[in-house]
Design a protein around this motif. Structure first.
Motif, mmCIF file in Angstrom:
data_model
loop_
_atom_site.group_PDB
_atom_site.id
_atom_site.type_symbol
_atom_site.label_atom_id
_atom_site.label_comp_id
_atom_site.label_asym_id
_atom_site.label_seq_id
_atom_site.Cartn_x
_atom_site.Cartn_y
_atom_site.Cartn_z
ATOM 1 N N VAL A 54 0.837 -1.201 0.000
ATOM 2 C CA VAL A 54 0.000 0.000 0.000
ATOM 3 C C VAL A 54 0.872 1.251 0.000
ATOM 4 O O VAL A 54 1.793 1.385 0.816
ATOM 5 C CB VAL A 54 -0.957 0.008 1.214
ATOM 6 C CG1 VAL A 54 -1.720 1.333 1.293
ATOM 7 C CG2 VAL A 54 -1.935 -1.155 1.123
ATOM 8 N N ASP A 55 0.572 2.168 -0.902
ATOM 9 C CA ASP A 55 1.259 3.456 -1.008
ATOM 10 C C ASP A 55 0.241 4.546 -0.663
ATOM 11 O O ASP A 55 -0.716 4.763 -1.401
ATOM 12 C CB ASP A 55 1.794 3.643 -2.424
ATOM 13 C CG ASP A 55 2.547 4.960 -2.606
ATOM 14 O OD1 ASP A 55 2.611 5.750 -1.638
ATOM 15 O OD2 ASP A 55 3.047 5.202 -3.723
ATOM 16 N N VAL A 56 0.440 5.248 0.450
ATOM 17 C CA VAL A 56 -0.551 6.233 0.903
ATOM 18 C C VAL A 56 -0.653 7.412 -0.060
ATOM 19 O O VAL A 56 -1.669 8.119 -0.073
ATOM 20 C CB VAL A 56 -0.223 6.735 2.324
ATOM 21 C CG1 VAL A 56 -0.274 5.602 3.327
ATOM 22 C CG2 VAL A 56 1.134 7.436 2.377
ATOM 23 N N THR A 57 0.379 7.629 -0.888
ATOM 24 C CA THR A 57 0.301 8.735 -1.851
ATOM 25 C C THR A 57 -0.684 8.427 -2.974
ATOM 26 O O THR A 57 -1.058 9.327 -3.740
ATOM 27 C CB THR A 57 1.688 9.031 -2.461
ATOM 28 O OG1 THR A 57 2.146 7.893 -3.211
ATOM 29 C CG2 THR A 57 2.689 9.352 -1.366
ATOM 30 N N ARG A 58 -1.122 7.166 -3.075
ATOM 31 C CA ARG A 58 -2.048 6.767 -4.131
ATOM 32 C C ARG A 58 -3.501 6.801 -3.675
ATOM 33 O O ARG A 58 -4.394 6.414 -4.422
ATOM 34 C CB ARG A 58 -1.706 5.358 -4.631
ATOM 35 C CG ARG A 58 -0.379 5.254 -5.375
ATOM 36 C CD ARG A 58 -0.145 3.826 -5.832
ATOM 37 N NE ARG A 58 -1.295 3.350 -6.598
ATOM 38 C CZ ARG A 58 -1.733 2.085 -6.562
ATOM 39 N NH1 ARG A 58 -1.149 1.193 -5.785
ATOM 40 N NH2 ARG A 58 -2.778 1.718 -7.288
ATOM 41 N N PHE A 59 -3.744 7.234 -2.440
ATOM 42 C CA PHE A 59 -5.137 7.375 -2.007
ATOM 43 C C PHE A 59 -5.835 8.419 -2.882
ATOM 44 O O PHE A 59 -5.184 9.309 -3.448
ATOM 45 C CB PHE A 59 -5.208 7.791 -0.534
ATOM 46 C CG PHE A 59 -4.800 6.700 0.428
ATOM 47 C CD1 PHE A 59 -4.810 5.374 0.057
ATOM 48 C CD2 PHE A 59 -4.406 7.012 1.723
ATOM 49 C CE1 PHE A 59 -4.428 4.366 0.945
ATOM 50 C CE2 PHE A 59 -4.032 6.028 2.620
ATOM 51 C CZ PHE A 59 -4.034 4.697 2.227
ATOM 52 N N GLY A 97 -12.219 7.023 6.850
ATOM 53 C CA GLY A 97 -12.893 6.376 5.733
ATOM 54 C C GLY A 97 -12.047 6.370 4.467
ATOM 55 O O GLY A 97 -12.002 5.373 3.735
ATOM 56 N N LEU A 98 -11.368 7.497 4.210
ATOM 57 C CA LEU A 98 -10.488 7.585 3.040
ATOM 58 C C LEU A 98 -9.379 6.540 3.110
ATOM 59 O O LEU A 98 -9.087 5.848 2.121
ATOM 60 C CB LEU A 98 -9.884 8.990 2.961
ATOM 61 C CG LEU A 98 -8.854 9.212 1.846
ATOM 62 C CD1 LEU A 98 -9.552 9.398 0.510
ATOM 63 C CD2 LEU A 98 -7.974 10.425 2.165
ATOM 64 N N ILE A 99 -8.759 6.404 4.291
ATOM 65 C CA ILE A 99 -7.667 5.436 4.466
ATOM 66 C C ILE A 99 -8.180 4.009 4.303
ATOM 67 O O ILE A 99 -7.555 3.178 3.635
ATOM 68 C CB ILE A 99 -7.001 5.622 5.846
ATOM 69 C CG1 ILE A 99 -6.252 6.960 5.896
ATOM 70 C CG2 ILE A 99 -6.050 4.476 6.150
ATOM 71 C CD1 ILE A 99 -5.669 7.282 7.263
ATOM 72 N N GLU A 100 -9.325 3.697 4.915
ATOM 73 C CA GLU A 100 -9.851 2.331 4.838
ATOM 74 C C GLU A 100 -10.200 1.958 3.400
ATOM 75 O O GLU A 100 -9.877 0.856 2.941
ATOM 76 C CB GLU A 100 -11.076 2.199 5.746
ATOM 77 C CG GLU A 100 -10.733 2.259 7.229
ATOM 78 C CD GLU A 100 -11.968 2.241 8.114
ATOM 79 O OE1 GLU A 100 -13.085 2.461 7.580
ATOM 80 O OE2 GLU A 100 -11.821 2.001 9.333
ATOM 81 N N ARG A 101 -10.860 2.873 2.684
ATOM 82 C CA ARG A 101 -11.224 2.570 1.301
ATOM 83 C C ARG A 101 -9.981 2.428 0.417
ATOM 84 O O ARG A 101 -9.876 1.516 -0.403
ATOM 85 C CB ARG A 101 -12.136 3.664 0.740
ATOM 86 C CG ARG A 101 -13.543 3.651 1.299
ATOM 87 C CD ARG A 101 -14.445 4.573 0.481
ATOM 88 N NE ARG A 101 -13.926 5.931 0.398
ATOM 89 C CZ ARG A 101 -14.130 6.875 1.314
ATOM 90 N NH1 ARG A 101 -14.846 6.587 2.398
ATOM 91 N NH2 ARG A 101 -13.634 8.089 1.161
ATOM 92 N N GLY A 102 -9.039 3.366 0.589
ATOM 93 C CA GLY A 102 -7.822 3.311 -0.210
ATOM 94 C C GLY A 102 -6.995 2.069 0.079
ATOM 95 O O GLY A 102 -6.406 1.477 -0.834
ATOM 96 N N THR A 126 -0.649 11.539 4.661
ATOM 97 C CA THR A 126 -2.082 11.484 4.355
ATOM 98 C C THR A 126 -2.796 12.739 4.842
ATOM 99 O O THR A 126 -3.565 13.371 4.101
ATOM 100 C CB THR A 126 -2.706 10.241 5.005
ATOM 101 O OG1 THR A 126 -2.044 9.062 4.529
ATOM 102 C CG2 THR A 126 -4.189 10.140 4.683
ATOM 103 N N VAL A 127 -2.558 13.120 6.101
ATOM 104 C CA VAL A 127 -3.227 14.291 6.670
ATOM 105 C C VAL A 127 -2.842 15.553 5.904
ATOM 106 O O VAL A 127 -3.693 16.413 5.617
ATOM 107 C CB VAL A 127 -2.891 14.424 8.170
ATOM 108 C CG1 VAL A 127 -3.381 15.761 8.715
ATOM 109 C CG2 VAL A 127 -3.504 13.274 8.961
ATOM 110 N N SER A 128 -1.576 15.692 5.544
ATOM 111 C CA SER A 128 -1.121 16.888 4.817
ATOM 112 C C SER A 128 -1.797 16.990 3.466
ATOM 113 O O SER A 128 -2.241 18.072 3.052
ATOM 114 C CB SER A 128 0.400 16.845 4.647
ATOM 115 O OG SER A 128 1.050 16.888 5.905
#
Length: 646
Positions: A335-340, A440-445, A408-410
């Motif tokens: 998982v890459d958080v920049t791809r959310f 929700g954004l993190i869980e879906r991504g 993610t927050v930034s």
């Protein structure tokens, strides 16, 4: 003072902490709010000139303006409480025998706690809360169970050290100033009558012993909440350390169960009957645990595996070997958080900012509706950077690093500033709403990317539903422990015949029960196994974090002989049809069609070369011309006909 002449001038303090508090118009959070109902308490609160008063209470008053309720199940899911509560009713003629039972249970829990400490270095020291009938100095030797009698018996007959016994009464407090969480604290028993009520809690308290034989419900409700807190707010690998225990003397089991359920409701744990497990029968005898074993007639088919029943799991190919699919190592690590989907954020914070206002209302006699007399814009004292730091620290996400969460927050904040210009510098006014949306954004991504990783393993032919990987095998245990419950039988009172185990408890819901009884009479079923949820039960790791625990495993047969076909059934009631969880399980099940048709499943007969293992999500029917029986019948017969043609 405001005047120099004490005789003539008004005696009024120029400055005071009280005046400073009133000027700040603080938010007041009132713990145990149901206690602050007296006129004095209310005047004190009003004197703070509070902007808002929030009460926390497990038992709010009837007229309370309840904004949020937290159920017992939610607390249990968050690992905050020890449930279920196990009740044991001692029918012994003496309270001393009841103490012996409690001592044995405490010693057993202490051994488990020691094993837990050796593996985690997290301390748990099980404590017994013991309720007696009398505590006063002049009330001994009157035929009631007295605190000093109990202490003497524990020391002389049960071998408990004096330092391990503390008495907590209105006139004697052995635990005052004592740190019960300290590793060297010797206290294992706390003896009281009613002194440990609301506001006192120690997560190490596991066992409640009630020697009060008055039959008063008050005796139970006062203390049961004291044994509910889960140590370290974290479940342990030992089920018995995740539950609490109640021992009672000479009471009807039904009465005890009713009182404990009432106590749970008064503590704020709503409506879950499963929270109370009655370990007693109505005659007061402790219910015995039952051991169910695999039926002997099925053993002979598995002699090549030394009589072991194996089920396969998803495995990943690593070079020339395989290892069981691990959610964190094989999926989450990709998982890459920049791809959310930050660009897809369309949260309307302008509305939330507009709603962030403080309103003052007035209500007088003979007035039906509130009258708004003032409204002002809320003010935040936090900078946006402070709010971001707070979000990073408070996000309930434990599988990403601080660096990933900060990223993610930034990115979310940048997107929100683009959408709502006036949000800059005022992020604190909407921080709670934004935090929930980030979750929700993190869980879906995360689910989207772990699904991609799962599919990539399949496309690269690295994903297998495999039995030859030793770590990936699941062995159906030859024996399982069944707690005293009613036995599952057919409507004509005939016992079940094709269950893998010789005893099946009737603790299924109506739909699951119908499926089990249908399988038990189907001619294409050799045996069926009722799977449960737990670390020792069969599970399938999909692309989400939580594992799937199918309801039934079915070994098919023909003419009472096995065929190399196994069907796993996940039953879903009408109310769950089409929901997100059901759709997810259906997607995972689809991979069995792709990788599970020809798996090296254990040979049941030499004539069969192809072994199939498939998963079926079985929806409860909602149409008069077709129901789940039609789908299950078709599934079993089609799988069988395929093998008979081979």
């Amino acid at each position: 003072m405001l005047g120099k002449d004490e005789k003539q001038d008004e005696r009024l303090v120029k400055t005071s902490l009280g005046n400073l508090v009133r000027l700040c118009e603080p938010a007041v959070i009132l713990d145990e709010g149901h206690k602050a109902t007296s006129e004095l308490a209310r005047k004190t609160i009003e004197g703070f000139n509070a902007s808002v008063v929030i009460e926390l209470s497990a038992t709010p008053q009837k007229e309370a303006n309840v904004l949020v309720r937290v159920t017992g199940k939610e607390l249990l899911d968050e690992q905050m409480i020890k449930l279920p509560i196990n009740i044991a009713n001692s029918n012994q003629p003496s309270w001393k025998n009841c103490l012996t039972q409690a001592r044995e249970k405490r010693e057993h829990l202490a051994k488990l706690a020691e094993r837990h400490y050796r593996s985690t270095e997290k301390l748990i020291r099980p404590i017994v809360l013991l309720q007696v009938e009398r505590t006063g100095k002049d009330q001994r030797d009157r035929g009631f169970v007295h605190s000093e009698d109990v202490k003497q018996h524990l020391m002389q007959r049960e071998g408990v050290n004096e330092s391990a016994i503390a008495i907590k009464t209105s006139d004697k407090d052995d635990i005052e100033g004592m740190d019960l969480f300290a590793e060297g604290c010797p206290v294992e028993w706390i003896v009281t009558k009613a002194a440990l009520q609301e506001g006192w809690d120690c997560p190490f308290a596991y066992i409640l012993v009630s020697l009060n034989n008055t039959g008063s419900q008050q005796s139970m409700t006062q203390l049961v909440g004291r044994v509910l807190r889960q140590p370290n707010v974290e479940r342990t690998p030992f089920d018995e350390l995740n539950e609490s225990y109640v021992f009672c003397l000479r009471r009807k089991a039904t009465d005890i169960s009713r009182e404990v359920k009432k106590a749970l409701e008064q503590e704020g744990y709503e409506g879950d009957a499963a929270s109370v497990v009655d370990r007693s029968t109505d005659d007061g005898k402790t219910a015995q645990k039952r051991e169910a074993t695999i039926r002997e007639e099925f053993w002979r088919y598995y002699q090549g595996f030394e009589g072991k029943f194996y089920l396969p799991r998803f495995c990943v190919k690593q070079g020339r070997s395989y290892e069981v699919l691990d959610y964190f190592r094989h999926l989450l690590s990709q998982v890459d958080v920049t791809r959310f989907d930050y660009a897809g954020i369309d949260w309307n914070m302008a509305t939330a900012l507009e709603a962030a206002k403080d309103s003052v209302y007035r209500l007088t006699l003979d007035q039906d509706d509130l009258e708004r007399v003032a409204e002002r814009e809320s003010v935040t004292l936090e900078t946006d950077e402070q709010v971001k730091d707070w979000m990073i620290a408070s996000l309930p996400i434990d599988h990403f690093s601080q660096k990933q969460l900060r990223e993610t927050v930034s990115r979310v904040a940048e997107r929100l500033y683009q959408l709502t210009r006036e949000l800059s510098g005022r992020l604190g006014l909407v921080k709670f709403e934004v935090r929930e949306k980030i979750v929700g954004l993190i869980e879906r991504g995360t689910d989207r990317q772990t699904q991609e990783a799962f599919e990539t393993l399949f496309k690269n032919k690295r994903l297998r539903f495999y039995l030859q990987c030793v770590e990936g095998r699941f062995e159906i245990p030859p024996k399982v422990e069944i707690r005293g419950t009613k036995k599952l039988i057919h409507d004509d009172h005939e016992p079940v015949q094709r269950s893998l185990f010789d005893y099946v408890a009737d603790n299924l819901n109506e739909y699951e029960k119908s499926v089990a009884l249908y399988l038990d009479k189907h001619p294409e079923v050799l045996w069926w196994y009722r799977n449960l949820v737990g670390a020792q039960c069969f599970s399938i790791q999909g692309y989400r974090r939580n594992k799937i625990y199918p309801d039934f495993v079915v070994q098919q047969g023909h003419n009472k002989k096995p065929v190399a076909s196994v069907v796993v059934v996940e039953s879903k009631g009408k109310h769950l049809k089409g929901n997100e969880d059901t759709n997810y399980k259906r997607k995972v099940a689809s991979y069995f069609e792709k990788v599970g048709h020809k798996v090296p499943w254990q040979k049941l007969a030499e004539d069969f070369e192809d072994e199939t293992f498939r998963v079926q999500v079985l929806d409860e029917g909602e149409y008069t011309d077709r129901d789940w029986r039609d789908d299950l019948k078709k599934l079993l017969e089609s799988a069988l006909s395929t093998h008979l043609r081979m």
